[in-house]
Design an enzyme around this catalytic site. Structure first.
Site, mmCIF file in Angstrom:
data_model
loop_
_atom_site.group_PDB
_atom_site.id
_atom_site.type_symbol
_atom_site.label_atom_id
_atom_site.label_comp_id
_atom_site.label_asym_id
_atom_site.label_seq_id
_atom_site.Cartn_x
_atom_site.Cartn_y
_atom_site.Cartn_z
ATOM 1 N N ARG A 115 6.556 25.599 59.776
ATOM 2 C CA ARG A 115 6.961 24.766 60.903
ATOM 3 C C ARG A 115 5.916 24.872 62.008
ATOM 4 N NH1 ARG A 115 10.446 26.909 63.518
ATOM 5 N NH2 ARG A 115 10.917 28.722 62.258
ATOM 6 N N TYR A 264 5.901 19.774 55.026
ATOM 7 C CA TYR A 264 6.471 21.082 54.700
ATOM 8 C C TYR A 264 7.798 21.395 55.384
ATOM 9 C CZ TYR A 264 6.241 25.828 52.910
ATOM 10 O OH TYR A 264 6.496 26.987 52.211
ATOM 11 N N GLY A 266 10.949 22.608 57.302
ATOM 12 C CA GLY A 266 11.684 22.074 58.439
ATOM 13 C C GLY A 266 10.979 20.926 59.149
ATOM 14 N N LYS A 273 16.436 21.648 60.208
ATOM 15 C CA LYS A 273 16.331 22.124 61.583
ATOM 16 C C LYS A 273 16.465 20.973 62.584
ATOM 17 C CE LYS A 273 16.309 26.046 60.024
ATOM 18 N NZ LYS A 273 15.494 27.160 59.739
ATOM 19 N N HIS A 293 21.983 28.752 63.918
ATOM 20 C CA HIS A 293 21.058 29.222 62.875
ATOM 21 C C HIS A 293 21.667 30.476 62.239
ATOM 22 C CE1 HIS A 293 16.594 30.452 61.897
ATOM 23 N NE2 HIS A 293 17.171 29.847 60.885
ATOM 24 N N SER A 315 14.048 33.315 61.905
ATOM 25 C CA SER A 315 13.427 32.907 60.646
ATOM 26 C C SER A 315 12.760 34.107 59.976
ATOM 27 C CB SER A 315 12.387 31.824 60.919
ATOM 28 O OG SER A 315 13.011 30.724 61.531
ATOM 29 N N CYS A 317 14.058 36.799 58.771
ATOM 30 C CA CYS A 317 14.586 38.102 59.187
ATOM 31 C C CYS A 317 15.819 38.519 58.398
ATOM 32 C CB CYS A 317 14.880 38.110 60.678
ATOM 33 S SG CYS A 317 13.380 38.041 61.660
ATOM 34 N N LYS A 319 18.511 36.399 56.634
ATOM 35 C CA LYS A 319 19.774 35.666 56.439
ATOM 36 C C LYS A 319 20.066 35.433 54.954
ATOM 37 C CE LYS A 319 18.616 32.273 59.119
ATOM 38 N NZ LYS A 319 17.369 32.910 59.524
ATOM 39 N N ASN A 321 19.013 36.945 52.386
ATOM 40 C CA ASN A 321 19.294 38.202 51.697
ATOM 41 C C ASN A 321 20.695 38.724 51.987
ATOM 42 O OD1 ASN A 321 16.878 39.682 50.171
ATOM 43 N ND2 ASN A 321 16.093 38.233 51.680
ATOM 44 N N ASP A 340 21.656 29.624 56.041
ATOM 45 C CA ASP A 340 20.727 29.290 57.135
ATOM 46 C C ASP A 340 21.392 28.639 58.343
ATOM 47 O OD1 ASP A 340 17.892 29.423 57.865
ATOM 48 O OD2 ASP A 340 17.942 27.242 57.887
ATOM 49 N N ARG A 435 8.038 29.402 49.616
ATOM 50 C CA ARG A 435 9.501 29.257 49.556
ATOM 51 C C ARG A 435 9.970 28.686 48.228
ATOM 52 N NH1 ARG A 435 12.585 29.794 54.709
ATOM 53 N NH2 ARG A 435 11.028 30.540 56.186
ATOM 54 N N ARG A 466 14.141 41.674 63.900
ATOM 55 C CA ARG A 466 13.230 42.741 63.478
ATOM 56 C C ARG A 466 12.866 43.554 64.705
ATOM 57 N NH1 ARG A 466 10.307 41.970 58.480
ATOM 58 N NH2 ARG A 466 11.199 40.142 57.486
ATOM 59 N N GLU A 562 22.340 47.870 50.626
ATOM 60 C CA GLU A 562 22.889 48.978 51.429
ATOM 61 C C GLU A 562 23.447 48.474 52.760
ATOM 62 O OE1 GLU A 562 23.216 51.683 49.937
ATOM 63 O OE2 GLU A 562 21.701 51.600 48.344
ATOM 64 N N ASN A 563 23.065 47.268 53.153
ATOM 65 C CA ASN A 563 23.611 46.713 54.400
ATOM 66 C C ASN A 563 25.123 46.499 54.296
ATOM 67 O OD1 ASN A 563 21.034 46.717 55.491
ATOM 68 N ND2 ASN A 563 20.607 44.602 54.863
HETATM 69 P P1 GTP Z 1 14.568 31.786 57.050
HETATM 70 O O1 GTP Z 1 14.815 31.079 55.757
HETATM 71 O O2 GTP Z 1 13.164 31.660 57.528
HETATM 72 O O3 GTP Z 1 15.521 31.401 58.117
HETATM 73 O O4 GTP Z 1 14.661 33.383 56.731
HETATM 74 P P2 GTP Z 1 15.909 34.345 56.461
HETATM 75 O O5 GTP Z 1 16.490 34.798 57.745
HETATM 76 O O6 GTP Z 1 16.830 33.740 55.474
HETATM 77 O O7 GTP Z 1 15.183 35.622 55.809
HETATM 78 P P3 GTP Z 1 15.198 36.154 54.307
HETATM 79 O O8 GTP Z 1 16.547 36.653 53.880
HETATM 80 O O9 GTP Z 1 14.553 35.160 53.432
HETATM 81 O O10 GTP Z 1 14.251 37.431 54.436
HETATM 82 C C1 GTP Z 1 12.936 37.340 54.906
HETATM 83 C C2 GTP Z 1 12.149 38.554 54.491
HETATM 84 O O11 GTP Z 1 12.794 39.733 54.984
HETATM 85 C C3 GTP Z 1 12.041 38.715 52.984
HETATM 86 O O12 GTP Z 1 10.749 39.117 52.653
HETATM 87 C C4 GTP Z 1 13.028 39.805 52.681
HETATM 88 O O13 GTP Z 1 12.669 40.536 51.526
HETATM 89 C C5 GTP Z 1 13.017 40.673 53.937
HETATM 90 N N1 GTP Z 1 14.329 41.343 54.162
HETATM 91 C C6 GTP Z 1 15.552 40.766 54.126
HETATM 92 N N2 GTP Z 1 16.543 41.674 54.305
HETATM 93 C C7 GTP Z 1 15.928 42.862 54.489
HETATM 94 C C8 GTP Z 1 16.404 44.202 54.731
HETATM 95 O O14 GTP Z 1 17.592 44.482 54.822
HETATM 96 N N3 GTP Z 1 15.442 45.164 54.896
HETATM 97 C C9 GTP Z 1 14.103 44.883 54.789
HETATM 98 N N4 GTP Z 1 13.238 45.887 54.947
HETATM 99 N N5 GTP Z 1 13.626 43.643 54.556
HETATM 100 C C10 GTP Z 1 14.511 42.646 54.404
HETATM 101 C C1 SPV Z 2 13.238 28.760 59.204
HETATM 102 O O1 SPV Z 2 12.065 28.798 59.580
HETATM 103 O O2 SPV Z 2 14.164 29.264 59.884
HETATM 104 C C2 SPV Z 2 13.568 28.156 57.901
HETATM 105 C C3 SPV Z 2 12.503 27.452 57.179
HETATM 106 O O3 SPV Z 2 14.711 28.214 57.468
HETATM 107 S S1 SPV Z 2 12.250 25.829 57.717
HETATM 108 O O4 SPV Z 2 13.128 24.962 56.956
HETATM 109 O O5 SPV Z 2 10.859 25.487 57.453
HETATM 110 O O6 SPV Z 2 12.571 25.725 59.117
HETATM 111 MN MN MN Z 3 16.059 29.457 58.855
#
Ligand code: GTP
Ligand code: SPV
Ligand code: MN
Length: 653
Positions: A115, A264, A266, A273, A293, A315, A317, A319, A321, A340, A435, A466, A562-563
Site C-alpha cells: 500500500r 497491488y 489494498g 481498505k 481493522h 498491518s 502484526c 491478526k 495468525n 482483517d 501475500r 509490536r 501459545e497466545n
Molecule cells: P495484515 O494482513 O497486514 O493486516 O497483517 P496481520 O495483522 O493479519 O498479520 P499476520 O497475522 O499476517 O502476521 C504478520 C507477521 O507477524 C507474520 O510474519 C507472522 O508470522 C508474525 N506473527 C503473527 N503472530 C505472531 C506472534 O504471536 N508472535 C510472533 N513472534 N510473530 C507473530
Molecule cells: C494491511 O496492510 O493491513 C493489509 C494488506 O491487510 S492490504 O490489503 O494491502 O491493505
Molecule cells: Mn490488514
C-alpha cells in the site's frame, strides 16, 4: 473441439501486445480499436442488459472516460474464473504452481509491492471533516486530505484514455453476506484481470449481487493500473502499473473511490481498505456503527461455552495468525470469523454484533508455516493466488519461515526471479509483504456462523501492536473510556505492509491510522458516545503484546498457538473471574492466573509483565505530545482526562 483458448479468442480477448498495434492504428477512431456501435457491442462476456440502470450509467460514464477496448461483466462463475486465469497466464502475469492444486504465482513490478499511504487521499469539501487540524508547524500523519477541485485536476490528468487497449472488468460485489442488513454493495471497474480474479476470492461477486442491488445505491470503485496501450515504458515482470502516477482517492460525499497506478493489495482490491474501512468508517459514524481493522474469532471451552472476540492489530502484526490459531491449551477450540476487517453494530438488545465483510484472506506469507499457522497452510493449499513469494523447483512456494518444510535438494527461485537462491546471499527469498489470496471458506476452522447475516456477539475487544519494550503481554482496561484511550494510544513497530522502511515505533491508533475515513478526533467521539447510551452491553477492552524482546533481541513470548493462554485469561475475566490485579496501566493477570500448563519454552514471566516506571513516564509524554500535535483541538476531553490519570498513576508507582 472446445478449448478455453479458443473460447477466449472467439470472445475477442486480444493479447495486449497485439492490442497495442491495433490501438496505435486506430487512434483516429475515438481511441476504440473497433468501430463499436454501442457500449453493449463492446461487451465480450456477460450481458449489458443484466446491469441495473444505475450501474449501466456508471459503466457508460467511465467507458467514455477511460476508453477501454472491451468490457467484461463479471458473473462470479467457475467458467469465468478459468477464463481469467487463462488470460493472466497467457499475458505472463501468473504461472501455475504444479505441486499445488489450482494455485498460481504472480510476480509484480518490484516498484509495486505494498500500500502507498503517501499517495492515498480523502477528498471532502471541508478539510476538518477528514483530518484533525494539527498544531502550528506540524505535519499531520492522520490521513491526507485533498480539495475536490485539486482532486479533479489530479484525476483528469490520469483517467482519460487510461484503459486503451485493455478490457474493463465490471465487478459487482457484496461486502458481507449477500442480502444481510449489515452488508453493502460496490461495483468495481478495473482494467486488471488479476484484480478481477482476486476480488472474486476476497468478496462475494456475481449475479446474485446485482439482483440484490436492483436499482439501489452502490459504492463506485474505479481502478486502473494506469498503463494504456501503446505503453510509454516497457513492463517489468509483465505487471502493468504506474508507480510514478499512483493515487488512491476517496470521495465520501459521492460514495466513490478512484484508484490509479497500482495493481497491488489494498491499492487495487477496492472492497478492502478503501471501501470496508475508509468509506465504511464514515458510513458507520453516520449510521451509528463501527468499521474496524479487526479480526473476529470464536473461542469455545470444553464445557461448550462460547464467546466471540474482535482484535485490532496494525498491518502485519498478527491478526490472521490469531484469527486461525490452533490453541496450545487443549481445553479450547478457536474458530475464525474474519482476519482483517469487522463491521460491528449494537443490536436492539444492546449486544455488539460483528460481521466479516470479506470472503477471503489476503494474508502475509512470510512467517506462515505448519508450526506457526497450520490452519492457514491448509487453507492455501488450493485455489490460491500467491504474489511475490519465492517458488521451489518442484513447483511449490517458499518464503522466510518455511526453511524446515522444504527438502535440502529443492532449489529456490526468489520473488525477483533469482535462480538457485540462498539465504546467504543476504536478500530475502520472498518479499516481506508477499501475500496469499485465498477463499475463507477453505479454512478448516471457519466458524459455523461466519456468514450469519445477523453477525456474532462480541464480548471482548483486544488492541495490540509490536512493542519490543516496556509493554506487558496483556492488560485490561478499567472501563470503556479507558479502553478507548488505550486504542487511541496504540503504537507499533513499522512493518513492510506499507512503504515505511525502518523499524521505528509509529503511532497507530486503533490500528486504523492508514484507514481512517474521517477526522480521528471525531472517530474518538464516536467510540466514546457508546458509553452514554443506555442498556448497551459494552465489551471489555484489552491490550496485548506478543512482541516484547529481551536484551538479546529475542521474543520473550513464544506467541502463535501459545497466545491461547492469553485468550483463556480474557475469557475468564469476561465471565467475571477474580483473576486480575490493578496496576498503573490497567488490570494485569494475578500471579499464577495465566494458565502456563504444558508451556515448553522458558518464559521469564516477571520480565514479560514488568512495567518500567521510566519507560511509562516517557510513554505518557510521547502520547501527550502526539495528541497535542496531531489531534490538537479535536481531541475529546475524556481522552486527555484518561492520559492525565494514567500519568498520575505512573508517577506514583
Ligand atoms: P495484515 O494482513 O497486514 O493486516 O497483517 P496481520 O495483522 O493479519 O498479520 P499476520 O497475522 O499476517 O502476521 C504478520 C507477521 O507477524 C507474520 O510474519 C507472522 O508470522 C508474525 N506473527 C503473527 N503472530 C505472531 C506472534 O504471536 N508472535 C510472533 N513472534 N510473530 C507473530
Ligand atoms: C494491511 O496492510 O493491513 C493489509 C494488506 O491487510 S492490504 O490489503 O494491502 O491493505
Ligand atoms: Mn490488514
Amino acid at each position: 473441439m472446445y478449448t478455453l483458448a479458443k473460447f477466449v479468442r472467439q470472445c475477442g480477448y486480444i493479447k495486449p501486445n497485439f492490442a497495442s498495434r491495433i490501438v496505435e492504428e486506430s487512434l483516429g477512431n475515438g481511441g476504440f480499436t473497433r468501430p463499436y456501435q454501442s457500449i453493449a457491442s463492446q461487451v465480450l462476456y456477460g450481458k449489458w442488459n443484466d446491469l441495473p440502470k444505475k450501474v449501466q450509467h456508471y459503466v457508460q460514464d467511465n467507458v467514455k472516460l477511460c476508453k477501454p477496448d472491451t468490457i467484461h461483466i463479471c458473473d462470479g462463475s467457475d467458467r469465468e474464473n478459468e477464463m481469467l486465469l487463462y488470460i493472466l497466464q497467457r499475458d505472463g502475469m501468473i504461472k501455475p504452481l504444479p505441486k499445488m492444486d489450482n494455485c498460481w504465482l504472480a510476480r509484480t513490478d518490484p516498484k509495486d509491492v505494498a500500500r502507498v499511504e503517501s499517495r492515498t487521499f480523502i477528498s471532502t469539501e471541508n478539510m476538518r471533516d477528514t483530518i484533525p487540524v494539527v498544531k502550528n508547524g506540524i505535519t499531520g500523519t492522520l490521513g491526507n486530505w485533498m480539495s475536490p477541485d485539486d482532486l479533479d485536476t489530479e484525476l483528469n490528468m490520469r483517467f482519460p484514455g487510461c484503459m486503451k487497449g485493455r478490457t474493463m472488468f465490471v465487478i459487482p460485489f457484496s461486502m458481507g453476506p449477500v442480502g444481510s442488513a449489515l452488508s453493502k454493495i460496490g461495483i468495481e471497474l478495473t482494467d486488471s484481470a488479476y484484480v478481477a480474479a482476486s476480488m472474486r476470492i476476497m468478496t462475494r461477486v456475481g449475479k446474485k449481487v446485482l439482483k440484490t442491488l436492483g436499482n439501489g445505491d452502490f459504492v463506485k470503485c474505479l481502478h486502473s493500473v494506469g498503463a494504456p496501450y501503446p505503453l510509454k515504458e516497457p513492463m517489468v515482470s509483465n505487471w502493468p502499473c504506474n508507480p510514478k502516477e499512483t493515487i488512491i482517492a476517496h470521495l465520501p460525499e459521492r460514495n466513490e473511490i478512484c484508484s490509479y497506478g497500482s495493481g497491488y493489495g489494498g491499492n487495487s482490491l477496492l472492497g478492502k481498505k478503501c471501501f470496508a474501512l475508509r468509506l465504511g468508517s464514515i458510513l458507520g459514524r453516520r449510521e451509528g456503527w463501527l468499521a474496524e481493522h479487526m479480526l473476529i474469532l470464536g473461542i469455545e471451552n470444553s464445557k461448550g461455552e462460547k464467546k466471540y472476540f474482535a482484535a485490532a492489530f496494525p498491518s502485519a502484526c498478527g491478526k490472521t495468525n490469531l484469527a486461525m490459531m490452533k490453541s496450545a491449551l487443549p481445553d479450547y477450540k478457536i474458530t475464525c470469523v474474519g482476519d482483517d476487517i469487522a463491521w460491528m453494530r449494537f443490536d436492539k438488545d444492546g449486544k455488539l454484533r460483528a460481521i466479516n465483510p470479506e470472503a477471503g484472506f489476503f494474508g502475509v506469507a512470510p512467517g506462515t508455516s505448519m508450526k506457526t499457522n497450520p490452519m492457514a497452510m491448509e487453507t492455501i493449499s488450493r485455489n490460491t493466488i500467491f504474489t511475490n513469494v519465492a517458488e521451489t523447483s518442484d513447483g511449490g512456494v517458499f518464503w522466510e519461515g518455511l526453511e524446515g518444510e522444504v527438502s535440502r535438494t529443492t532449489k529456490i527461485k526468489s520473488w525477483l526471479g533469482v535462480e538457485d537462491w540462498h539465504a546467504e546471499q543476504g536478500k530475502p527469498a520472498a518479499h516481506p509483504n508477499s501475500r496469499f489470496c485465498t477463499p475463507a471458506a477453505q479454512c478448516p476452522i471457519m466458524d459455523e456462523r461466519w456468514q450469519d447475516p445477523e453477525g456474532v456477539p462480541i464480548e471482548a475487544i483486544i488492541f495490540g501492536g509490536r512493542r519490543p519494550e516496556g509493554v506487558p503481554l496483556v492488560y485490561e482496561a478499567f472501563n470503556w473510556q479507558h479502553g478507548v484511550y488505550i486504542g487511541a494510544s496504540m503504537r507499533s513497530e513499522a512493518t513492510a505492509a506499507a512503504e515505511h522502511k525502518s523499524k521505528v515505533i509509529m503511532h497507530d491508533p486503533f490500528a486504523m491510522r492508514p484507514f481512517f475515513g474521517y477526522n480521528f478526533g471525531h472517530y474518538l467521539e464516536h467510540w466514546l458516545s457508546f458509553q452514554q447510551k443506555q442498556d448497551l452491553d459494552l465489551p471489555k477492552i484489552y491490550h496485548v503484546n506478543w512482541f516484547r524482546k529481551d536484551k538479546n533481541g529475542r521474543f520473550m513470548w513464544p506467541g502463535f498457538g501459545e497466545n491461547s493462554r492469553v485468550l483463556d485469561w480474557i475469557f475468564r475475566r469476561v465471565n467475571g473471574e477474580d483473576c486480575a490485579v490493578q496496576s498503573a496501566i490497567g488490570n494485569l493477570p494475578r500471579k499464577g492466573s495465566l494458565n502456563l500448563e504444558g508451556l515448553q519454552e522458558d518464559v521469564d514471566m516477571d520480565a514479560l509483565f514488568s512495567i518500567p516506571k521510566e519507560y511509562w513516564q516517557k510513554e505518557v509524554k510521547d502520547i501527550g505530545k502526539y495528541f497535542d500535535e496531531q489531534v490538537h483541538e479535536d481531541l475529546p476531553p475524556e481522552i486527555m482526562k484518561e492520559l492525565r490519570s494514567l500519568e498520575a498513576r505512573v508517577n506514583s508507582m
